[in-house]
Design a protein around this motif. Structure first.
Motif, short mmCIF file in Angstrom:
data_model
loop_
_atom_site.label_atom_id
_atom_site.label_comp_id
_atom_site.label_asym_id
_atom_site.label_seq_id
_atom_site.Cartn_x
_atom_site.Cartn_y
_atom_site.Cartn_z
N PRO A 301 0.27 -1.19 0.31
CA PRO A 301 0.25 -0.17 -0.38
C PRO A 301 0.75 1.44 -0.07
N SER A 302 2.04 1.15 0.29
CA SER A 302 2.92 2.51 0.22
C SER A 302 3.09 3.10 -1.33
N ILE A 303 3.11 1.16 -2.18
CA ILE A 303 3.34 2.14 -3.87
C ILE A 303 2.55 3.05 -3.79
N TYR A 304 2.65 4.26 -4.37
CA TYR A 304 1.29 4.93 -5.61
C TYR A 304 0.84 3.97 -6.96
N GLY A 305 -0.11 3.89 -7.20
CA GLY A 305 -0.52 3.07 -8.11
C GLY A 305 -0.02 1.64 -8.78
N TYR A 306 -0.25 1.59 -9.45
CA TYR A 306 0.31 0.46 -10.53
C TYR A 306 -1.10 -0.54 -9.73
N GLU A 307 -2.54 -0.26 -9.74
CA GLU A 307 -3.08 -1.34 -9.60
C GLU A 307 -3.24 -2.06 -10.54
N GLY A 341 10.94 -1.23 -16.99
CA GLY A 341 10.64 -0.45 -16.34
C GLY A 341 11.69 0.71 -15.44
N ASP A 342 12.13 1.75 -16.05
CA ASP A 342 12.09 2.74 -16.09
C ASP A 342 13.14 3.32 -14.07
N PRO A 343 14.16 2.98 -13.75
CA PRO A 343 14.43 3.30 -12.65
C PRO A 343 14.25 4.02 -11.66
N GLY A 344 14.09 3.38 -10.18
CA GLY A 344 13.51 4.06 -9.57
C GLY A 344 11.81 4.58 -9.49
N THR A 345 11.87 3.59 -10.53
CA THR A 345 9.77 2.94 -10.16
C THR A 345 9.23 2.42 -9.57
N ALA A 346 9.58 1.76 -8.43
CA ALA A 346 9.89 1.36 -7.05
C ALA A 346 9.61 -0.82 -7.94
N LYS A 347 10.09 -0.41 -8.70
CA LYS A 347 9.89 -2.02 -9.44
C LYS A 347 10.62 -2.76 -8.07
N SER A 348 11.56 -2.52 -7.38
CA SER A 348 12.56 -2.93 -6.64
C SER A 348 11.75 -3.54 -5.30
N GLN A 349 11.11 -2.40 -4.34
CA GLN A 349 9.93 -2.68 -3.57
C GLN A 349 9.32 -3.11 -3.95
N LEU A 350 8.36 -3.43 -4.75
CA LEU A 350 7.36 -4.00 -5.17
C LEU A 350 7.59 -5.73 -4.91
N ARG A 495 -0.42 13.80 -6.77
CA ARG A 495 -0.61 13.07 -6.43
C ARG A 495 0.44 11.69 -5.92
N LEU A 496 1.35 11.64 -6.83
CA LEU A 496 2.24 10.16 -6.73
C LEU A 496 3.30 11.33 -5.29
N ALA A 497 3.74 12.20 -5.41
CA ALA A 497 4.83 13.13 -4.75
C ALA A 497 3.40 13.39 -3.44
N HIS A 499 1.18 11.24 -1.94
CA HIS A 499 1.46 9.81 -1.01
C HIS A 499 2.77 10.02 -0.47
N VAL A 500 4.02 9.93 -0.98
CA VAL A 500 4.91 9.41 -0.76
C VAL A 500 5.50 10.47 0.72
N LEU A 501 5.31 11.73 0.40
CA LEU A 501 5.37 12.84 1.15
C LEU A 501 4.88 12.34 2.59
P1 ADP Z 1 13.66 0.47 -9.30
O1 ADP Z 1 13.41 -1.06 -8.78
O2 ADP Z 1 12.13 0.57 -9.84
O3 ADP Z 1 14.76 1.80 -9.87
P2 ADP Z 1 12.96 1.22 -6.74
O4 ADP Z 1 12.49 -0.05 -6.14
O5 ADP Z 1 14.55 1.37 -5.67
O6 ADP Z 1 13.28 1.46 -8.01
O7 ADP Z 1 12.12 2.34 -5.87
C1 ADP Z 1 13.67 3.92 -5.68
C2 ADP Z 1 12.75 4.16 -4.78
O8 ADP Z 1 11.42 5.70 -4.92
C3 ADP Z 1 11.45 3.76 -3.88
O9 ADP Z 1 12.47 4.08 -2.70
C4 ADP Z 1 10.67 4.29 -4.07
O10 ADP Z 1 9.83 3.35 -2.36
C5 ADP Z 1 10.09 5.21 -4.80
N1 ADP Z 1 9.39 5.14 -5.62
C6 ADP Z 1 9.04 5.52 -6.45
N2 ADP Z 1 7.83 5.38 -7.36
C7 ADP Z 1 7.06 5.27 -6.01
C8 ADP Z 1 5.22 5.51 -6.18
N3 ADP Z 1 4.63 4.84 -7.33
N4 ADP Z 1 4.86 4.71 -4.48
C9 ADP Z 1 5.92 5.65 -3.85
N5 ADP Z 1 6.91 5.70 -3.94
C10 ADP Z 1 7.37 4.78 -5.34
#
Ligand code: ADP
Ligand code: MG
Length: 694
Positions: A301-307, A341-350, A495-497, A499-501
Motif C-alpha cells: 500500500p505504500s507504493i502509489y498506483g500500479y493497480e 521499467g525505468d529506474p526508480g519506479t519502485a520495481k525493487s520495492q514491489l 498525487r504520487l508526491a 502519497h510519498v511525502l
Molecule cells: P527501481 O527498482 O524501479 O529502480 P526502487 O524500487 O528502488 O526503483 O524505487 C526507488 C524509490 O522510489 C523507492 O524508495 C520507492 O519507494 C520510491 N517510489 C518510486 N515510485 C513510487 C511510487 N509509485 N510510490 C511510492 N514510492 C515510489
C-alpha cells in the motif's frame, strides 16, 4: 561435556528399558506401536526404527531426558535393543544387520542462529532448507590389513576422518615396518554424505546473511533429501578442530551435526502457522463482497498506483492449479510476471514486498547471491576441495515465489537453464560427476531494466529489450509482462508526491480495508493449501470466446498473431487464482472476465505494433512483429535474387538498397536488417561493400 550416568541410568540398563518400551508401548488405540513398526521393518528389510519422541516422553520421561543429554550412549542402547527383538523374530536378519534407532519430533527445534556451546554433545532438532549435498561416498568402518611379508591379518575399527593403520606388522615374529596393506574386498564400508542446511529464507532477519550448518548423514539416511528440500534434522551436535591453511591444528572448533534422522517437510500449512482464531478471521474475510479489491489494495500500500500490476501480483501470490494430463504431461499452475521499467519506479520495492507476503517467498538479484545463482550449480568448497550440488534461488523457492530483481543481469549459464526452470519447473545438472534434477515449482516475479536505461516510447517493446540478455524464448515464458515508464505527468506526479511525502512525514494513515500483512500471508497460505478451483462451463465459454475472437483477427495468414495457446493457459491460471482469492472452488465467468481484462492490458501495452496499429504477440514470442518479419524476408529475397543474377557472386550493398527502395523499404530499415542478419550469421561481408549469403 554431557554428564553421563545419572541416577536413573545407573539403576537400570538403558538397553533393557528401551526393550521394555518397544515391547509394551501402546498408542491411544491400544496397539503395540513399536512391535508393529519392528515387524514392518523386518518385512521391508529396513534397518531403521523411527521413534516418535513424544511416545518416549509419555512412557518414560527420565529415559527421554537421558536421550537428549547423553545421546551417544542412549541411542546406541536404543539401537541394540532393536537387535534384541529382531533376534527373536528373525535371527538371520539380526545377525547380518546393524540397526538404528532414529528419533523424530523432539520437543523443540533450535534455530540455527541460536546454536551455542551448550548444545555440543546433545541431541537436537533443527529445521532449514537443504542447500548443498555432496555425492554419496563410501566411508571405511572396519579396515582389514594384511602383511605383505608374512600374511598376518589384523582388523582395525575406523571412527575418525583420518585412516587408522598399523605402523608395523602386528605379528611379533615378523614386525616389519610399513608392510601392512589394506584389503578393500574384506573391509567394511558404509554410505556417507555431507549436506549443508541453511536457515529458511523467510525466517532470515532482514539484512542478515543466512547461517549454515554442516550435516553428516550415513547409511540409509543418504540421499533422503535433495538440495532445495525443506528438512527437519535430528542429530548430535559435534565439533571438529579447524586447521590453518598450513595444516596446523587450531584451538577453535567448528560445529557439525551428526544426523540421527532426517525428514523432508511437505510443503503446506506447517510453515505458516494458522490457529483456529486465524482460520475464523480468514473465513470471515473471504466473505467480504469486495475481497478482490481489498487484497489488491493490501499489496504494497505504500507504493502509489500500479493497480493492474498489483492485481497481477495478487493473482500470482495465490497461483493457478498445476495439471497433469493423462499422458503424463505436466502444465504449471504458477504465474510468471515480468516488470520492465525505468529506474526508480519502485520495481525493487514491489518485489521485496511480494517476497515478504508470499509463503516461501525469496528476493534475490539476477546475479544471484550465491555461486549457485538462480538455478543450481556444482561448486567446489574452497577449504576442503569437495564438490557439492548447490541449489539456486528458483530451487530454494520451490512451492513458493522467487522475486528476481535485475533479471537482465543473470549470467549465461542461468539463462540457459531458465527455460527449463520456468516451464518444466525443474533444474537439471550434470557436472563433475554429479547428475541431478531438482524441483523448481515456483512462480517468478522478475524485474528488468530497458535496453537503453530508459524505456523509449517511440520504439516498440522488443526494441526496448536487449535480445541477448532477455531472448524471446525466455520472454515468452512469462504469463504477463508490464512496462513501467516514468513519464512526467502533472496530475499523476502531484498525487504520487503527496502519497510519498505523507509516508515520509509519518502522517500516513492506513487506507480503510487494507488487510494487515501477517493476516494476508496466512490467508494466502490457507488458500494455496486448501482451495483447488475448477473451471465452470461459463468460465470456459468466456475464455474460449475471447481466444477465438482474437485469433479470428489473424485469419488469412499474413496479419499479426494477437494471441497463442500460451496465453490461453495463462488465462486459465489467472482465472483460477482469482477464484482462490475468494476461497471459491469454482471459477466463475466473472473470474474469467477479470483475467481477460488483465491479459488485454498486457497485450495492448507490450504487444502493440506501431506499424500496423494492431496487437501482435510475436513481438514477445519471436522478438519482432509479424510486419517486420515479412519485410526482413523481403530483404532476404532481394539478396537471393541479386546473387542469382550474378551467378552466386557477392552483391554490392548499394544494389540491395536500390532494389529495396523500389519495393518500398526504407534505407534505414534495410541497413538495420542487414546488421541484424550479419549478427545472426545469415549473411557475411566477403569484402567491404559486398554481401553474400551463408
Ligand atoms: P527501481 O527498482 O524501479 O529502480 P526502487 O524500487 O528502488 O526503483 O524505487 C526507488 C524509490 O522510489 C523507492 O524508495 C520507492 O519507494 C520510491 N517510489 C518510486 N515510485 C513510487 C511510487 N509509485 N510510490 C511510492 N514510492 C515510489
Ligand atoms: Mg531496482
Amino acid at each position: 561435556m554431557p554428564e553421563i550416568g545419572s541416577e536413573v541410568a545407573l539403576t537400570s540398563d538403558p538397553r533393557l528399558r528401551f526393550l521394555e518400551f518397544y515391547r509394551s508401548f501402546e498408542d491411544r488405540k491400544g496397539r503395540l506401536k513399536y512391535r508393529e513398526r519392528i515387524r514392518k521393518m523386518i518385512l521391508l528389510r529396513q534397518r531403521s526404527l523411527v521413534v516418535d519422541f513424544p511416545d518416549l516422553v509419555a512412557y518414560d520421561k527420565d529415559l527421554a531426558k537421558e536421550v537428549l543429554k547423553a545421546p551417544t550412549i542412549f541411542i546406541e542402547a536404543a539401537s541394540k535393543a532393536i537387535t534384541d527383538i529382531v533376534k527373536i523374530d528373525d535371527p538371520d536378519y539380526a545377525k547380518s544387520t546393524v540397526f538404528y534407532a532414529r528419533f523424530r519430533r523432539l520437543p523443540e527445534a533450535i534455530p540455527l542462529r541460536s546454536l551455542r556451546a551448550e548444545h555440543i554433545g546433545r541431541l537436537i532438532m533443527v529445521e532449514g532448507i537443504l542447500t548443498r549435498a555432496t555425492p554419496v561416498k563410501q566411508q571405511l568402518t572396519e579396515a582389514v590389513f594384511q602383511c605383505e611379508a608374512c600374511g598376518e591379518r589384523t582388523i582395525i575399527a575406523q571412527e575418525g576422518i583420518v585412516l587408522r593403520q598399523p605402523a608395523r606388522c602386528t605379528n611379533p615374529a615378523c614386525g616389519k615396518r610399513g608392510s601392512m596393506r589394506l584389503l578393500i574386498e574384506e573391509s567394511k564400508f558404509r554410505d556417507w554424505q555431507k549436506l549443508v542446511v541453511q536457515e529458511r529464507p523467510e525466517e532470515l532477519p532482514p539484512g542478515q546473511l543466512p547461517r549454515n550448518l554442516e550435516v553428516i548423514v550415513r547409511d540409509d539416511l543418504v540421499d533422503r533429501a535433495r538440495p532445495g528440500d525443506r528438512v527437519t534434522v535430528v542429530g548430535i551436535l559435534n565439533v571438529k578442530q579447524e586447521r590453518a591453511v598450513s595444516g596446523a591444528k587450531l584451538s577453535t572448533f567448528s560445529t557439525y551435526l551428526e544426523a540421527n534422522n532426517i525428514e523432508v517437510a511437505e510443503a503446506g500449512l506447517g510453515e505458516v502457522e494458522i490457529t483456529s482464531e486465524d482460520e475464523r478471521k480468514i473465513l470471515e474475510l473471504a466473505k467480504s463482497p469486495d475481497i478482490h479489491e481489498r487484497i489488491i489494495r493490501s499489496i504494497a500500500p505504500s507504493i502509489y498506483g500500479y493497480e493492474h500490476i498489483k492485481e497481477a501480483v495478487a493473482y500470482q501470490l495465490f497461483g493457478g492449479e498445476p495439471k497433469v494430463y493423462p499422458d503424463g504431461v505436466r502444465v504449471r499452475g504458477d504465474i510468471h510476471i515480468l516488470l520492465v521499467g525505468d529506474p526508480g519506479t519502485a520495481k525493487s520495492q514491489l518485489l521485496k514486498y511480494a517476497a515478504r507476503l508470499a509463503p516461501r517467498g525469496l528476493y534475490t538479484s539476477g546475479k544471484g547471491s550465491t555461486a549457485a545463482g538462480l538455478t543450481a550449480a556444482v561448486v567446489r568448497d574452497k577449504r576442503t576441495g569437495e564438490f557439492y550440488l548447490e541449489a539456486g534461488a528458483l530451487v530454494l523457492s520451490d512451492k513458493g515465489i522467487a522475486c528476481i530483481d535485475e533479471f537482465d543481469k543473470m549470467d549465461n549459464e542461468d539463462r540457459a537453464s531458465m527455460h527449463e526452470a520456468m516451464e518444466q519447473q525443474t533444474v537439471s545438472i550434470a557436472k563433475a560427476g554429479i547428475v541431478a534434477t531438482l524441483n523448481a515449482r515456483c512462480a517468478v516475479l522478475a524485474a528488468a531494466n530497458p535496453k537503453y536505461g530508459r524505456y523509449v516510447y517511440e520504439r516498440s517493446f522488443n526494441e526496448n529489450i536487449d535480445e541477448r540478455k532477455l531472448p524471446p524464448t525466455i520472454l515468452s515464458r512469462f504469463d504477463l509482462i508490464f512496462v513501467i515508464t516514468d513519464k512526467p505527468e502533472r496530475g499523476h506526479d502531484a498525487r504520487l508526491a503527496e502519497h510519498v511525502l505523507k509516508l515520509h512525514g509519518g502522517t500516513y494513515v492506513e487506507e480503510e480495508g487494507v488487510i494487515p500483512p501477517e493476516l494476508l500471508r496466512k490467508y494466502i497460505a490457507y488458500a494455496r493449501e486448501r482451495i483447488h478451483p475448477k473451471l465452470s462451463v461459463e468460465a470456459i465459454e468466456k475464455i474460449k470466446d475471447f481466444y477465438l475472437e482474437m485469433r479470428g483477427r489473424a485469419e488469412g495468414g499474413s496479419s499479426p498473431v494477437p494471441i497463442t495457446p500460451r496465453q490461453l493457459e495463462s488465462l486459465v491460471r489467472l482465472a483460477e487464482a482469482r477464484a482462490k482469492m475468494a476461497l471459491r472452488e469454482i471459477v466463475t465467468a466473472e473470474d474469467a472476465e477479470a483475467a481477460i481484462r488483465l491479459m488485454k492490458t498486457y497485450l495492448s501495452s507490450v504487444g502493440y505494433d506501431e506499424e500496423t496499429g494492431s496487437i501482435d504477440i510475436d513481438i514477445v514470442m519471436v522478438g519482432k512483429p509479424r510486419s517486420q518479419q515479412e519485410k526482413i524476408l523481403k530483404v532476404m529475397d532481394i539478396i537471393k535474387m541479386l546473387e542469382e543474377s550474378r551467378d552466386g557472386e557477392p552483391v554490392p550493398v548499394n544494389e540491395i538498397y536500390e532494389e529495396a527502395e523500389a519495393q518500398g523499404l526504407s534505407r534505414e530499415f534495410v541497413e538495420k536488417t542487414l546488421r541484424r542478419m550479419r549478427n545472426d550469421g545469415l549473411i557475411y561481408e566477403p569484402r567491404t561493400g559486398y554481401i553474400k549469403r551463408t
